[in-house]
Design a protein around this motif. Structure first.
Motif, PDB file in Angstrom:
ATOM      1  N   ASN A 420       0.825  -1.214   0.000  1.00 24.58           N
ATOM      2  CA  ASN A 420       0.000   0.000   0.000  1.00 24.58           C
ATOM      3  C   ASN A 420       0.856   1.259   0.000  1.00 24.58           C
ATOM      4  O   ASN A 420       0.485   2.288  -0.573  1.00 24.58           O
ATOM      5  CB  ASN A 420      -0.977  -0.007   1.176  1.00 24.58           C
ATOM      6  CG  ASN A 420      -0.279  -0.109   2.525  1.00 24.58           C
ATOM      7  OD1 ASN A 420       0.926  -0.346   2.610  1.00 24.58           O
ATOM      8  ND2 ASN A 420      -1.044   0.064   3.591  1.00 24.58           N
ATOM      9  N   GLU A 421       2.053   1.170   0.610  1.00 29.07           N
ATOM     10  CA  GLU A 421       2.960   2.315   0.622  1.00 29.07           C
ATOM     11  C   GLU A 421       3.571   2.526  -0.770  1.00 29.07           C
ATOM     12  O   GLU A 421       3.704   3.663  -1.234  1.00 29.07           O
ATOM     13  CB  GLU A 421       4.067   2.097   1.660  1.00 29.07           C
ATOM     14  CG  GLU A 421       5.087   3.213   1.753  1.00 29.07           C
ATOM     15  CD  GLU A 421       4.514   4.562   2.150  1.00 29.07           C
ATOM     16  OE1 GLU A 421       5.201   5.580   1.936  1.00 29.07           O
ATOM     17  OE2 GLU A 421       3.384   4.598   2.682  1.00 29.07           O
ATOM     18  N   ARG A 424       0.972   4.140  -2.882  1.00 28.09           N
ATOM     19  CA  ARG A 424       0.833   5.567  -2.563  1.00 28.09           C
ATOM     20  C   ARG A 424       1.967   6.382  -3.182  1.00 28.09           C
ATOM     21  O   ARG A 424       1.734   7.454  -3.777  1.00 28.09           O
ATOM     22  CB  ARG A 424       0.813   5.758  -1.044  1.00 28.09           C
ATOM     23  CG  ARG A 424       0.560   7.194  -0.606  1.00 28.09           C
ATOM     24  CD  ARG A 424       0.833   7.391   0.880  1.00 28.09           C
ATOM     25  NE  ARG A 424       2.232   7.154   1.208  1.00 28.09           N
ATOM     26  CZ  ARG A 424       3.201   8.035   0.966  1.00 28.09           C
ATOM     27  NH1 ARG A 424       2.933   9.204   0.387  1.00 28.09           N
ATOM     28  NH2 ARG A 424       4.444   7.756   1.303  1.00 28.09           N
TER      29      ARG A 424
END
Length: 479
Positions: A420-421, A424
């Protein structure tokens, strides 16, 4: 430096493994790496390159491209050519994902036409093409149809409405490797392949909407139909469970064959058989069937990509195939060895064919400039289009790298990186990523690969393929 005590630098970006590195080496090993890239070279990759050099009938030297890392038997990025009379064929020199490959579609759209719609477009592609581990297709083929897929590859797809005849002209082997025999493919391989035709799969497979950021060679780019600012779509996938099972089946066959023919193996994963043997002929026929399955798979996916774009823009969006290249395959080719033309069986494991201008295997449209070579990046990194060269024919049997090459295992990536990082961070750079789960993004994060610009600098600097265009991602659908 891991390689300092083991390799001899014989010229810029060329390192040699001498024949006294280990017993049984018939030829030296050559590894193509810059001083910077060699810092991360695994000792195991050196050992695997040396092990390949022990196989009977190998010509000139065992090779490893600048994306080299440890594989099964051969290193990923490994290339070796074998004399057809004295040499062997090895499933470990092809790999489990037979004809894992890349194709590039060029569109009539420009980046400004696509960027405002990139989220909708990648969602449309993700919906159109099944992806992920064990993914199954939107349609089914019966046994008779599957046999034709194995036999005729992309031609089956085109004849059944998935694409146009011109697509076949721009595929390596015209998307149909000769010598395939569905009868040599096991029931288990057929059962695995039947529901997966027309799927992306998982791992490093992807669909990517890209922009042509930079042109290095205007004349060649024009021949390939590429220009700055243009939108392209890259498709990276292979033969799915069918190819994996074909390799699994024949590794066992070759282990027995190696003993039968008295071939001394310095690594069991290099199990092989003489090219003249029944076992070798059966494997080649099954491998060719797996390669054809992969070409049909990418052809069907291309059709669904075109449909998705046309449906979104509510008009026929022209998307021509630039080229389709195979990564994991063994092929019979003619090459010059010591001034004599010879028939060879060339294994390319995580390596790409890169034939020079004038070769009959290159499509007529590209014959004056050389074969297109497509080298993918990883989500946040660039991809490249290159062209084959005469220097490559002389130095590497017309071969080059197939990507950047991993520097971190998938398990290590899952431990250290959060998908998820990564998602992003990429979004902050304007790159949209769609995947079945965050773990799929973590496994393929840009930082788990070598710097592709450095890898490309090596192959371009050596002249084994030359830069034509640099492509950057706009949106990515991961398997």
């Amino acid at each position: 430096m891991v390689a300092a005590d083991k390799l001899k630098k014989i010229s810029e970006d060329v390192w040699e493994i001498p024949t006294d590195y280990k017993p049984g080496m018939n030829v030296p090993g050559h590894i193509f790496l810059s001083d910077r890239l060699i810092e991360g070279l695994e000792s195991g990759a050196i050992d695997q390159t040396a092990n390949v050099a022990t196989l009977p009938g190998i010509q000139r030297y065992s090779m490893a491209m600048p994306d080299v890392h440890i594989g099964y038997g051969f290193p990923i990025g490994g290339v070796a050519a074998f004399d057809t009379e004295t040499g062997v064929i090895s499933p470990g020199g092809v790999g489990f994902d037979i004809n894992c490959g890349v194709r590039l579609l060029r569109s009539e759209l420009m980046a400004d036409d696509v960027k405002p719609h990139k989220v909708d477009l990648i969602n449309a592609l993700y919906e159109a093409v099944p992806s992920g581990l064990g993914s199954e297709s939107k349609f089914r083929v019966n046994d008779a149809q599957l046999a034709e897929v194995f036999r005729t590859g992309a031609r089956w797809a085109v004849e059944n409405g998935y694409g146009v005849k011109a697509d076949l002209e721009h595929c390596e082997e015209n998307g149909e490797m000769k010598g395939a025999d569905p009868a040599k493919v096991s029931k288990k391989a057929r059962d695995r392949g039947r529901p997966q035709l027309g799927t992306l799969g998982s791992g490093n497979h992807f669909l990517e909407i890209q922009k042509v950021e930079k042109i290095y060679d205007e004349a060649v780019a024009k021949a390939f139909g590429l220009k700055e600012g243009q939108v392209t779509v890259m498709i990276h996938c292979g033969s799915r469970g069918a190819g994996h099972q074909i390799c699994t089946d024949y590794v066992k066959t070759m282990e027995q064959a190696s003993r039968k023919y008295g071939i001394k193996l310095y690594d069991r994963q290099l199990a092989c058989a003489p090219l003249s043997s029944p076992e070798a002929k059966d494997y080649f026929a099954a491998m060719a069937a797996g390669a054809n399955y992969a070409w049909a798979n990418r052809q069907i996916i291309s059709h669904w990509v075109r449909e998705a774009f046309s449906k979104y823009y509510k008009r026929d969006v022209r998307m021509d195939l630039v080229y389709d290249v195979a990564h994991n395959v063994a092929k019979f080719e003619e090459h010059e060895v010591d001034g004599v033309k010879k028939a060879l069986c060339v294994h390319r494991k995580g390596a790409t064919r890169a034939f020079a201008p004038g070769r009959s295997e290159v499509p007529v449209a590209y014959r004056d400039v050389g074969q297109p070579v497509i080298i993918p990046g990883s989500m946040g990194s660039a991809s490249y289009v290159l062209a084959g060269t005469q220097r490559g024919m002389e130095l590497t049997f017309g071969s080059t790298c197939h990507g950047a090459g991993r520097v971190m295992s998938r398990s290590a990536a899952l431990k250290d990186i959060r998908g998820n990082e990564v998602k992003r961070q990429l979004l902050e750079r304007g790159i949209v990523v769609k995947a079945p789960k965050d773990a799929a993004i973590a496994e393929e994060a840009p930082e788990v690969y070598k710097e592709i610009d450095e890898v490309i600098a090596v192959v371009d600097g050596l002249g084994i393929s030359k830069k034509v265009a640099r492509l950057v991602p706009i949106a990515v659908a991961k398997g």
